[in-house]
Scaffold this motif. Structure first.
Motif, short mmCIF file in Angstrom:
data_model
loop_
_atom_site.label_atom_id
_atom_site.label_comp_id
_atom_site.label_asym_id
_atom_site.label_seq_id
_atom_site.Cartn_x
_atom_site.Cartn_y
_atom_site.Cartn_z
N LEU A 76 -3.72 1.34 -11.07
CA LEU A 76 -4.47 0.30 -10.37
C LEU A 76 -4.47 -1.01 -11.17
CD1 LEU A 76 -7.51 2.25 -8.89
CD2 LEU A 76 -5.41 1.51 -7.74
N ALA A 77 -4.34 -0.90 -12.48
CA ALA A 77 -4.30 -2.09 -13.32
C ALA A 77 -2.94 -2.80 -13.26
CB ALA A 77 -4.63 -1.72 -14.76
N THR A 78 -1.87 -2.04 -13.07
CA THR A 78 -0.53 -2.65 -13.16
C THR A 78 0.17 -2.84 -11.83
OG1 THR A 78 0.49 -0.48 -13.55
CG2 THR A 78 -0.14 -1.77 -15.49
N HIS A 79 -0.02 -1.95 -10.90
CA HIS A 79 0.77 -1.97 -9.66
C HIS A 79 0.60 -3.26 -8.84
CE1 HIS A 79 2.44 -0.66 -5.81
NE2 HIS A 79 3.19 0.12 -6.56
N PRO A 80 -0.63 -3.73 -8.60
CA PRO A 80 -0.76 -4.97 -7.82
C PRO A 80 -0.08 -6.17 -8.48
CG PRO A 80 -2.87 -3.83 -7.95
CD PRO A 80 -1.93 -3.13 -8.90
N VAL A 81 -0.19 -6.27 -9.79
CA VAL A 81 0.44 -7.39 -10.51
C VAL A 81 1.97 -7.28 -10.40
CG1 VAL A 81 0.73 -8.51 -12.76
CG2 VAL A 81 -1.50 -7.61 -12.06
N LEU A 82 2.48 -6.07 -10.53
CA LEU A 82 3.92 -5.85 -10.41
C LEU A 82 4.41 -6.33 -9.04
CD1 LEU A 82 6.03 -2.97 -11.61
CD2 LEU A 82 6.05 -3.40 -9.19
N TRP A 83 3.70 -5.97 -7.98
CA TRP A 83 4.11 -6.36 -6.63
C TRP A 83 4.00 -7.85 -6.41
CZ3 TRP A 83 6.78 -4.26 -2.76
CH2 TRP A 83 7.14 -2.93 -2.94
N LEU A 84 2.97 -8.48 -6.94
CA LEU A 84 2.85 -9.93 -6.80
C LEU A 84 3.98 -10.65 -7.53
CD1 LEU A 84 -1.01 -10.38 -7.19
CD2 LEU A 84 0.36 -10.65 -5.10
N PHE A 85 4.40 -10.11 -8.65
CA PHE A 85 5.50 -10.68 -9.41
C PHE A 85 6.82 -10.53 -8.65
CE2 PHE A 85 8.94 -10.03 -12.54
CZ PHE A 85 8.93 -11.28 -13.15
N LEU A 86 7.01 -9.37 -8.02
CA LEU A 86 8.28 -9.10 -7.33
C LEU A 86 8.38 -9.78 -5.96
CD1 LEU A 86 8.79 -5.30 -8.09
CD2 LEU A 86 10.04 -7.24 -9.06
N ALA A 87 7.25 -9.98 -5.29
CA ALA A 87 7.25 -10.44 -3.90
C ALA A 87 8.02 -11.74 -3.66
CB ALA A 87 5.83 -10.55 -3.39
N LEU A 125 0.81 -1.22 0.00
CA LEU A 125 0.00 0.00 0.00
C LEU A 125 0.85 1.27 0.00
CD1 LEU A 125 -2.78 1.26 -0.05
CD2 LEU A 125 -2.82 1.10 2.45
N PRO A 126 1.91 1.36 0.83
CA PRO A 126 2.74 2.58 0.76
C PRO A 126 3.35 2.79 -0.63
CG PRO A 126 3.22 1.39 2.78
CD PRO A 126 2.33 0.50 1.93
N ALA A 127 3.76 1.70 -1.27
CA ALA A 127 4.34 1.81 -2.61
C ALA A 127 3.29 2.26 -3.62
CB ALA A 127 4.96 0.47 -3.03
N LEU A 128 2.08 1.75 -3.51
CA LEU A 128 1.01 2.16 -4.41
C LEU A 128 0.69 3.64 -4.22
CD1 LEU A 128 -1.24 1.69 -6.47
CD2 LEU A 128 -2.69 0.92 -4.58
N LEU A 129 0.62 4.07 -2.97
CA LEU A 129 0.33 5.48 -2.70
C LEU A 129 1.43 6.39 -3.24
CD1 LEU A 129 -1.18 5.21 0.89
CD2 LEU A 129 -2.39 5.50 -1.29
N LEU A 130 2.68 5.98 -3.08
CA LEU A 130 3.79 6.76 -3.63
C LEU A 130 3.71 6.80 -5.15
CD1 LEU A 130 6.45 8.31 -3.26
CD2 LEU A 130 7.63 6.10 -3.36
N THR A 131 3.43 5.67 -5.76
CA THR A 131 3.30 5.61 -7.22
C THR A 131 2.19 6.53 -7.71
OG1 THR A 131 4.14 3.34 -7.28
CG2 THR A 131 2.84 4.06 -9.16
N LEU A 132 1.04 6.47 -7.04
CA LEU A 132 -0.07 7.34 -7.43
C LEU A 132 0.28 8.81 -7.23
CD1 LEU A 132 -3.08 5.31 -6.00
CD2 LEU A 132 -2.50 5.63 -8.41
#
Length: 105
Positions: free
Chosen positions: A40-51, A2-9
């Motif tokens: 919102l379309a890309t960020h969650p997938v990016l994080w799941l890939f990196l995790a 969530l912090p990374a998504l908020l920073l990205t946004l």
């Protein structure tokens, strides 16, 4: 995540908005909405890939793929100058990646 998504946004939405408005590709509301939508379309997938296995190679490939997907969403949603929309997506993503890498963890 969530912090990374908020920073990205916080970084990308104003950049997408400014670029799309200044280039006369969209009005301010549509530009801001598209900036939120593509992230919102890309960020969650990016994080799941990196995790599971974070690393430089995975980061660069995930960022490249996210940038390409964001550009494709813009192209489909706007049906405007494809090259210009790719440049806008590259600029927004490069900026947020740089700020994310420089931000204290």
């Amino acid at each position: 995540m969530l912090p990374a998504l908020l920073l990205t946004l916080a970084v990308e939405v104003p950049l997408y908005t400014a670029a799309l408005v200044v280039l006369r590709l969209a009005g301010i509301r549509r530009a801001a909405l598209l900036g939120v939508l593509v992230n919102l379309a890309t960020h969650p997938v990016l994080w799941l890939f990196l995790a599971p296995h974070p690393g430089a190679a995975r980061l660069w490939s995930a960022e490249a793929l996210a940038t390409a997907v964001e550009a494709l969403i813009l192209i489909k949603a706007m049906n405007r100058d494809k090259v210009l929309l790719v440049v806008v997506a590259v600029g927004a993503n490069a900026s947020s990646l740089l700020i994310g890498l420089l931000a204290p963890q």
